[in-house]
Design an enzyme around this catalytic site. Structure first.
Site, mmCIF file in Angstrom:
data_model
loop_
_atom_site.group_PDB
_atom_site.id
_atom_site.type_symbol
_atom_site.label_atom_id
_atom_site.label_comp_id
_atom_site.label_asym_id
_atom_site.label_seq_id
_atom_site.Cartn_x
_atom_site.Cartn_y
_atom_site.Cartn_z
ATOM 1 C CG ASP A 34 49.494 58.691 52.699
ATOM 2 O OD1 ASP A 34 49.097 58.647 51.525
ATOM 3 O OD2 ASP A 34 50.169 57.778 53.231
ATOM 4 C CB ALA A 35 47.149 63.339 56.983
ATOM 5 C CE1 TYR A 37 57.051 58.620 57.101
ATOM 6 C CE2 TYR A 37 56.577 59.992 55.175
ATOM 7 C CZ TYR A 37 57.463 59.209 55.916
ATOM 8 O OH TYR A 37 58.735 59.027 55.469
ATOM 9 C CG ASP A 38 52.609 63.916 54.140
ATOM 10 O OD1 ASP A 38 51.694 63.990 53.313
ATOM 11 O OD2 ASP A 38 53.639 63.223 53.969
ATOM 12 C CB SER A 83 92.938 59.013 35.783
ATOM 13 O OG SER A 83 93.353 59.198 34.469
ATOM 14 C CD GLU A 117 97.103 64.369 48.601
ATOM 15 O OE1 GLU A 117 95.968 64.078 48.955
ATOM 16 O OE2 GLU A 117 97.434 65.473 48.138
ATOM 17 C CE LYS A 119 96.287 56.326 42.330
ATOM 18 N NZ LYS A 119 95.225 55.336 42.334
ATOM 19 C CG ASP A 121 92.863 50.355 46.172
ATOM 20 O OD1 ASP A 121 92.297 50.819 45.170
ATOM 21 O OD2 ASP A 121 93.277 49.186 46.247
ATOM 22 C CE1 TYR A 229 91.311 62.939 45.151
ATOM 23 C CE2 TYR A 229 91.180 61.306 46.906
ATOM 24 C CZ TYR A 229 90.923 61.696 45.609
ATOM 25 O OH TYR A 229 90.267 60.842 44.768
ATOM 26 C CE LYS A 293 96.925 65.309 44.556
ATOM 27 N NZ LYS A 293 95.766 65.361 45.454
ATOM 28 C CE LYS A 317 98.718 52.394 41.277
ATOM 29 N NZ LYS A 317 98.074 52.339 40.008
ATOM 30 C CB CYS A 408 91.329 34.495 13.260
ATOM 31 S SG CYS A 408 90.038 34.980 14.424
ATOM 32 C CB CYS A 411 86.637 34.349 11.608
ATOM 33 S SG CYS A 411 88.162 35.210 11.202
ATOM 34 C CB CYS A 432 91.876 38.211 13.074
ATOM 35 S SG CYS A 432 90.489 37.912 11.990
#
Ligand code: IVH
Length: 686
Positions: A34-35, A37-38, A83, A117, A119, A121, A229, A293, A317, A408, A411, A432
């Site tokens: 450990d020492a 590594y530290d 969004s 610009e 969009k 995905d 963006y 925008k 889109k 339904c 049920c 329902c």
């Protein structure tokens, strides 16, 4: 030490530390004490502090050494991550441009600039810089609170760890899209396959899966990139325009999209959209549209937001992708509000890179219109994140028409078409009539109750709710909160897939929600037409749950005071008000709420505060306004904490009356309500 020496030494240190990490985490056989590594890490950190520009993305200081936590922490966005509204046709774009001008009260022939610009995905991320140094990174989450993926985002080469150049504000929160490009995606999937692992369906899923790795050293191996963006919190403005802001982000070391352009009218925008559509296949990464925008940031500020999307931007889109397949069966699903939705079960087929085996048929009318029945070959379409739809029959099977159930399927209760409160017309959706007594409605309501925007209970999702419901352990929301006290007999930790830790975590997550904000509580009930936006409106109006509850249970006659008050809230119409009234009129629902209130404490909504003299006041606009559109005036009043009402009553504090004001003005005068002209109003709020 010179810079060259430092660079060489760091390279060596990186190698030694990485080898030690690998031994420690993966081979369970530490090579260093450990020492030792530290000491190596200390030396590395000291050198990096002295030569910050030598720090590379794959430095051990940027990734491993952070023990896998098992779960991500949460980061509350200082400015919500919103969004975008969608446009699908050229007309939608023309309407958007016209809408912007109308809101700003500008003549049609005014020139307004827009940026465009692609969009991207992918998935959005927020990066926070303080004094030019990356301090945290988060996913979008529900827009208010995201996951802390700082260590993972640090591993991206396109995420600067320190900003380049000069002039950045002390606090700069940059937003962008994390994605994987086509070439990298192919390579990555080949590697997955070679390792006998599942391949990713598409680059978007691969990016999401890679960013949300618990171990950042895995993320580091994934080919993630980021396009910047947008921005969130800023301690000082970074530009006067959208285009200028993007240029500054590029100067500070961010990767920005090279297809970003400036336009001055709708025709120009649409022309550019066509060009991008043609380039789409050769861009090298997935895009699902073009984002426009308003360029002037002052105008963006004035336009503001409508619930979860800005008024100053829109996503145009690309058209949906189509395919032909066999419709094997039609299944009826029963939703949270009892709606019977027919779902087409399809022979699985790939549409736009995603395997589709279900498509919605919406309702009974749609089935009749299309004439579809099991056995037909049909054309389907999938547009981005929208649920796939059935478009038409391509080959008729000649089978008997589909018989839409009158009851339904879950049920057995009668399913009925409601009458629309507003139009008086019969609704196309069959529902329902059994309310929460129907197991499908009950489980769907419970799933909604624990969902992210409602009670947001970590570790409780569809699978868990269904499991608890089927065993009769959770039949209504209150039962979730008594699970722990009943656990002696339940013994959750002994169930398959559970253990001491996961059971403990679940109970902790549940207990953490015993104090819940009013709007989350209301939204969580899943009342029809009461989405997140309306729940917020109602919470802000009534402030305390008790006041709200007392009001809504006293709605008897359509002309009662409580009804008038509910209807006077700007944004609440007869559909929402009627739905709230009907929900609380059902004794089963009132009991459910009562049981829940025995377990949780509802936190009052905060009264609008701030220095504005109109905070908390109720205002009504009437007549023609000359400087602002009615919409902008209302939005401004709301942003100052005022409640905007559509009608004048004893509760009205101010009536803002323009030329042509009529009955509202008379009523205000007779009630002694203070009346202001548009100019007086402006002076008052300034
Ligand atoms: S702007 C307030 N610009 O689309 C506006 N978003 O549907 C914030 N996206 O959550 C978003 N490319 O993940 C913006 N050029 C772009 C984008 C973009 C992709 C994503 C983003 C956002 C989603 C909204």
């Amino acid at each position: 030490m010179t810079e060259v020496e430092a660079k060489q030494r760091l390279k060596l240190l990186y190698m030694e530390i990485r080898a030690a990490d690998d031994q420690y985490y993966n081979a369970d056989a530490p090579v260093l004490s450990d020492a030792e590594y530290d000491a190596l890490r200390q030396e590395m950190l000291a050198l990096e502090a002295e030569f910050p520009h030598l720090v590379t993305a794959n430095s051990p200081s940027q990734s491993v050494g952070v023990k896998p936590s098992g779960k991500f922490g949460k980061i509350t966005h200082a400015v919500p991550m919103l969004s975008l509204d969608n446009a699908f046709t050229d007309d939608d774009v023309t309407d958007f441009v016209a809408r912007v001008k109308r809101f700003l009260n500008l003549p049609d022939d005014t020139v307004i600039e827009f940026t465009s610009e692609p969009k991207i995905d992918g998935l959005s991320a927020a990066l926070r810089y303080e004094n030019g140094v990356l301090v945290s990174g988060a996913t979008r989450g529900d827009g208010q609170v995201g996951e802390d993926v700082t260590a993972n985002l640090r591993t991206l080469e396109t995420v600067p760890k320190t900003l380049k150049g000069t002039g950045w504000p002390d606090v700069l929160e940059v937003r962008g899209e994390v994605y994987i490009d086509h070439l990298d995606f192919e390579t990555m999937n080949q590697a997955q396959q070679a390792a006998g692992k599942d391949v990713y369906k598409n680059p978007r899923n691969a990016a999401a899966g890679s960013l949300r790795q618990i171990d950042p050293s895995i993320t580091a191996k994934r080919p993630l990139k980021l396009f910047a963006y947008a921005w969130g919190e800023l301690s000082a403005p970074i530009s006067e325009t959208q285009f200028g802001a993007i240029e500054r982000l590029a100067e500070w070391g961010f990767s920005t999209n090279p297809e970003t352009r400036l336009h001055s009218n709708a025709a120009d925008i649409i022309q550019h959209y066509t060009e991008i559509s043609e380039k789409r296949a050769n861009l090298g990464y997935d895009i699902d549209g073009v984002v426009y925008k308003v360029n002037d940031l002052e105008l963006q500020e004035r336009l503001g937001f409508v619930s979860r999307a800005p008024r100053w931007a829109i996503a145009h889109k690309f058209p949906a992708e189509k395919a032909i397949t066999l419709l094997k069966d039609i299944e009826i699903q029963v939703g949270r509000t009892g709606a019977l939705t027919p779902v087409a079960k399809l022979d699985p087929i790939t549409v736009g890179g995603v395997v589709v085996s279900n498509a919605t048929l919406h309702n009974e009318d749609e089935i009749n219109r299309l004439g579809v029945k099991p056995g037909d070959r049909v054309e389907i379409q999938r547009a981005g994140d929208v649920i796939p739809q059935v478009l038409r029959i391509v080959e008729d099977s000649g089978n008997a028409p589909f018989d839409f159930p009158t009851h339904c399927p879950v049920c057995g209760a009668e399913a009925r078409n409601d009458v629309d409160e507003k139009t008086g017309r019969i609704d196309v959706v069959k529902r329902c009539t059994n309310g929460v007594r129907c197991p499908a409605q009950a489980t769907e309501s419970l799933i909604h109750f624990v969902s992210r925007r409602a009670f947001d209970i970590d570790g409780m999702g569809t699978k868990q709710i269904e499991g608890f419901y089927d065993k009769g352990l959770v039949l209504e929301p209150a039962d979730i909160f008594t699970l722990e006290s009943r656990n002696e007999s339940i013994g959750l930790e002994r169930w398959e897939g559970w253990g001491e830790t996961s059971a403990r975590n679940l109970f902790d997550a549940i207990n953490a929600r015993r104090n819940i904000e009013f709007h989350r509580f209301l939204y969580g009930l899943g009342i029809r037409h009461i989405g997140q936006g309306n729940a917020n409106l109602l919470a802000r109006h009534y402030l305390s749950w008790d006041k709200f509850f007392d009001a809504v249970i006293s709605i008897g006659e359509a002309d009662s005071f409580a009804w008038t008050e509910l209807m006077s809230i700007d944004g609440v119409g007869p559909g929402q008000a009627g739905s709230v009234r009907d929900y609380f009129a059902d004794p089963a629902n009132r009991q459910l709420v009562q049981n829940l209130l025995a377990q949780v404490n509802v936190i009052d909504a905060e009264a609008p505060s701030g220095d504005s003299p109109v905070a908390g006041k109720t205002v009504v606009f009437t007549g023609k306004l000359e400087k602002f559109s009615r919409d902008e005036a209302k939005a401004k009043a709301q942003s100052l904490g005022a409640k905007v009402s559509g009608s004048v009553s004893g509760k009205t504090d101010y009536l803002i009356a323009g030329p042509g004001a009529g009955s509202k003005l008379k009523k205000a005068e007779s009630l002694g309500v203070k009346v202001l002209s548009e100019d007086e109003w402006l002076a008052f709020i300034d």
